[in-house]
Scaffold this active site. Sequence first.
Site, PDB file in Angstrom:
ATOM      1  N   SER A 193      -8.929   2.608   4.118  1.00 28.29           N
ATOM      2  CA  SER A 193      -8.037   3.276   3.179  1.00 28.29           C
ATOM      3  C   SER A 193      -7.236   2.314   2.301  1.00 28.29           C
ATOM      4  O   SER A 193      -6.491   2.746   1.430  1.00 28.29           O
ATOM      5  CB  SER A 193      -7.062   4.180   3.941  1.00 28.29           C
ATOM      6  OG  SER A 193      -6.237   3.429   4.813  1.00 28.29           O
ATOM      7  N   SER A 241      -9.342   0.234   8.140  1.00 27.27           N
ATOM      8  CA  SER A 241      -8.836   0.342   6.775  1.00 27.27           C
ATOM      9  C   SER A 241      -8.386  -0.951   6.121  1.00 27.27           C
ATOM     10  O   SER A 241      -8.079  -0.959   4.936  1.00 27.27           O
ATOM     11  CB  SER A 241      -7.693   1.354   6.721  1.00 27.27           C
ATOM     12  OG  SER A 241      -8.184   2.647   6.942  1.00 27.27           O
ATOM     13  N   LYS A 281       0.847  -1.192   0.000  1.00 32.77           N
ATOM     14  CA  LYS A 281       0.000   0.000   0.000  1.00 32.77           C
ATOM     15  C   LYS A 281       0.884   1.243   0.000  1.00 32.77           C
ATOM     16  O   LYS A 281       1.922   1.275   0.666  1.00 32.77           O
ATOM     17  CB  LYS A 281      -0.896  -0.050   1.239  1.00 32.77           C
ATOM     18  CG  LYS A 281      -1.855   1.110   1.430  1.00 32.77           C
ATOM     19  CD  LYS A 281      -2.657   0.876   2.700  1.00 32.77           C
ATOM     20  CE  LYS A 281      -3.581   2.013   3.035  1.00 32.77           C
ATOM     21  NZ  LYS A 281      -4.342   1.750   4.282  1.00 32.77           N
TER      22      LYS A 281
END
Length: 479
Positions: free
Chosen positions: A146, A170, A70
Amino acid sequence: MTDLDGLDLAELVRNRKISAGELLEATVSRAEQAQARINCFAALFPELAREQIAEGGLEGPYAGVPFATKDLAVGVKGAPLTGGSVAYKGTVAADDATLTKRFRAAGLVFFGSTTTPEFGLTLTTESTLYGQTRNPWDRTRIAGGSSGGAAAAVAAGVLPVAHASDGGGSIRIPAACCGVFGLKPSRGRMPMGPARTEGWNGLSTVHVVSRTVRDSAALLDLTHGPETGSRYAAPPPVRPYLAELERDPKRLRIALWRTAPNGTKPDADAAAGLDAAARLLESLGHIVVEAGPILNGEALGKAGLFTISANIAAQLDEYGEARGRPVGDDEIEPITAGMVRLGRTVPMMELAKANNAFITAAIQYEHFLDAGGFDMTLSPTLHRAPDLLGTMALTADPQKMGEAVAGFAPHCAVFNQTGAPAMSVPLHWTAPTETAPGGLPIGMMFGARYGQEGLLLSLAAQLERAAPWAHRKPPEWVG
């Protein structure tokens, strides 16, 4: 080959049925297709992956398996690392993060980074820098945040497992939005370094999203544990997490926790999924009782906002000092800028109160489990199906965005605040619609006592056997 999980792919490489290079090129091709359709990658850097393979020495259970991190906080040496922010555009990681080093030791090959909203601050993956990441089940809908890029890439068949992080849901929220599996580990379980040992004062942690429970368990085995400077660490597991999948859990007593601490109840779709999950659990011999802990939702919401805002303000002030120029509001999203202004004015006493609120919630949660003889709680990860794009972006109207966020996944942040582990299991899909012919996924969330990831994974494997999900393919499948 896209129906295989990461351990399966590693076995193919190990048995020389495919080379690591061939596997990489096939994955990169799928990534490019997915990028064009759902915009789930912040960067692709296959040249770094080719160099890694050419250097040789790939070892470990995942030797030769392509992997994506990520684009937030976890660096891969030589690769872009922007946190989804214009302010960090062009930034390249000078070294591997501690977690990256553990992934490398497992044999994973890094070829790209997945999208995130700016600094992971909202429940949708949309940013000025990279645009909108779309849900592979319905391109008009959010992929969650996220870790939305990671979940969308896994759901679309680019790769079987990808790195993710979780400071308020997230990992679990995008896993639920995209129909994949996501486990948030206990506080102190995972490395956050090398420059720090916790994120957002302990709210944030790291792990993966995956199509199978097996990959999540195996990678937890390979990456968990203290790091240099750790002030605390989660208790070591009784046995390897992968071994927990080999047997069904004991008969569990599970509290069906319907109403979130802020008073939000699931809508009809989420409630239907919750009831179906309860029936499935009962069919497997478990006991499900409607009950939930009494927590101060208002205090926890305020504590979370103050803690995260203060951390983001400190991060950007330090970054501005390091580069010799303050970060301007024109370099960050409007709602981020508002949080920074708040973070710079939060009284010191409020941060102490916030930490006290988190401690109180952790005590109350475990007292609730003890008093009812419960092993864990069950609640919907999402209280409604994935929203339309735009509603929770950091450029949206602040009041409307705040209201949308508050009602979307209100159980999730509790487990960041208490430090307890929780997982989202893809057990429910809504009815098909014109834009979502396969329906929209709504995951179910299970939370356990601190340190009990093994129990969660054992139940997840049992649920996966009873109600498998990996065969479900979204319309934007690129496998």
